[in-house]
Write an enzyme that holds these catalytic residues in place. Structure first.
Site, mmCIF file in Angstrom:
data_model
loop_
_atom_site.group_PDB
_atom_site.id
_atom_site.type_symbol
_atom_site.label_atom_id
_atom_site.label_comp_id
_atom_site.label_asym_id
_atom_site.label_seq_id
_atom_site.Cartn_x
_atom_site.Cartn_y
_atom_site.Cartn_z
ATOM 1 N N HIS A 1 0.874 -1.182 0.000
ATOM 2 C CA HIS A 1 0.000 0.000 0.000
ATOM 3 C C HIS A 1 0.909 1.230 0.000
ATOM 4 O O HIS A 1 1.951 1.224 0.664
ATOM 5 C CB HIS A 1 -0.843 0.063 1.285
ATOM 6 C CG HIS A 1 -2.134 -0.687 1.245
ATOM 7 N ND1 HIS A 1 -2.659 -1.308 2.360
ATOM 8 C CD2 HIS A 1 -3.048 -0.882 0.237
ATOM 9 C CE1 HIS A 1 -3.825 -1.866 2.043
ATOM 10 N NE2 HIS A 1 -4.071 -1.629 0.779
ATOM 11 N N CYS B 1 -2.438 3.152 8.933
ATOM 12 C CA CYS B 1 -3.447 2.154 8.519
ATOM 13 C C CYS B 1 -4.648 2.176 9.448
ATOM 14 O O CYS B 1 -5.772 1.896 9.027
ATOM 15 C CB CYS B 1 -2.868 0.750 8.539
ATOM 16 S SG CYS B 1 -1.535 0.470 7.392
HETATM 17 N N1 ARG Z 1 -3.900 -7.029 6.434
HETATM 18 C C1 ARG Z 1 -4.291 -5.828 5.764
HETATM 19 C C2 ARG Z 1 -4.181 -6.010 4.270
HETATM 20 O O1 ARG Z 1 -3.302 -6.680 3.810
HETATM 21 C C3 ARG Z 1 -3.444 -4.677 6.244
HETATM 22 C C4 ARG Z 1 -3.892 -3.343 5.716
HETATM 23 C C5 ARG Z 1 -3.011 -2.223 6.164
HETATM 24 N N2 ARG Z 1 -3.535 -0.960 5.833
HETATM 25 C C6 ARG Z 1 -2.898 0.021 5.214
HETATM 26 N N3 ARG Z 1 -3.488 1.171 5.078
HETATM 27 N N4 ARG Z 1 -1.688 -0.142 4.712
HETATM 28 O O2 ARG Z 1 -4.965 -5.491 3.504
#
Ligand code: ARG
Length: 270
Positions: free
Chosen positions: A156, A254
């Site tokens: 991300h 996140c």
């Molecule tokens: N386990 C989640 C995923 O893989 C974590 C998300 C983390 N969020 C972020 N904004 N980077 O989607």
């Protein structure tokens, strides 16, 4: 924000997640509460969405959508495991008076869409579809700059790129250069010549997954060199330990979705 009441790691959609290792939900709740208290102490107005059973990643509120000028673009998740979070957050936006626009393309909210000044920087490569970048531009009437992520650990945008000053400017962001392809690195160097370049050690503790109001930076306690750089630049650094939530591949940013209302008067001219 969303309390990690149902937090665990039961599937693997990023390299941080190890379902074979048990998680400690009580510890996650404790660490998350510290982040919540920190925001309250800084004077931020924090709203909560009810966590839903069966959605262990719902704690990562940043992925729930993107909200700019009172308009909320819903999230549409890449993986089936998280699909139901989109409508859950959309329902919250609706119930709280936001102008909700249903996304057609895959986008994971503020995980990949970050507003800096008047421009939205949009990640792609792992989650958010490039077609969503056009949808974001049309929805918010803003310039959208696409950035391509190439390292699966930084899947991300908000794991590899941090907004230090929401007003923008040449030094208003920090990033991990190796997380981006060469054209994206060139765009970043051009737009942010004074950016904080973060090293692998700080990125690997999700140091870039921080939240800043332009003055205070709430950051992973383990990101020491990054914090020192920030202090040198005049930021007030506020360390918070979210190590248990990092096991899901997420950190401070996140867990934080920014709700930007309609700007009026003086604010609108910034
Ligand atoms: N386990 C989640 C995923 O893989 C974590 C998300 C983390 N969020 C972020 N904004 N980077 O989607």
């Amino acid at each position: 924000m969303c309390r990690p009441e149902h937090f665990t790691v039961s599937y693997r959609i990023n390299p941080w997640m190890r379902p074979e290792h048990a998680t400690d939900t009580a510890l996650a709740l404790d660490q998350w509460t510290r982040l919540y208290d920190t925001y309250r102490d800084l004077g931020f107005d924090v709203s909560l969405i009810d966590p839903l059973p069966g959605l262990p990643d719902m704690v990562y509120a940043a992925n729930g959508g993107q909200v700019v000028d009172g308009v909320a673009l819903t999230a549409r998740f890449r993986h089936a495991e998280r699909a139901a979070e989109g409508p859950a957050y959309a329902g919250w936006f609706r119930a709280h008076g936001f102008d909700v626009r249903e996304a057609r393309e895959v986008n994971e909210g503020e995980g990949d869409l970050l507003l800096v000044g008047k421009t939205i920087y949009a990640g792609t490569g792992f989650r958010t579809d490039p077609a969503a970048h056009d949808e974001v531009a049309a929805t918010f009437g803003r310039e959208v700059v696409s950035l391509r992520l190439v390292d699966p650990r930084y899947y991300h945008l908000d794991t590899a790129f941090a907004v230090l000053d929401p007003d923008g400017g040449p030094g208003s962001v920090a990033y991990l250069p190796s997380a981006f392809d060469a054209p994206s690195r060139a765009v970043l160097a051009d737009r942010f010549p004074d950016a904080v370049l973060v090293g692998e050690a700080d990125a690997a503790v999700l140091g870039l997954n921080c939240f800043s109001d332009g003055r205070h930076v709430v950051h992973a306690a383990q990101a020491r060199a990054f914090a020192a750089d920030l202090r040198e630049r005049g930021f007030e650094t506020v360390p918070v330990d979210l190590s248990e939530l990092r096991r899901g591949g997420g950190g401070i940013k996140c867990c934080t979705l920014e709700l930007r209302g309609v700007r009026t008067g003086e604010e609108a001219t910034r």
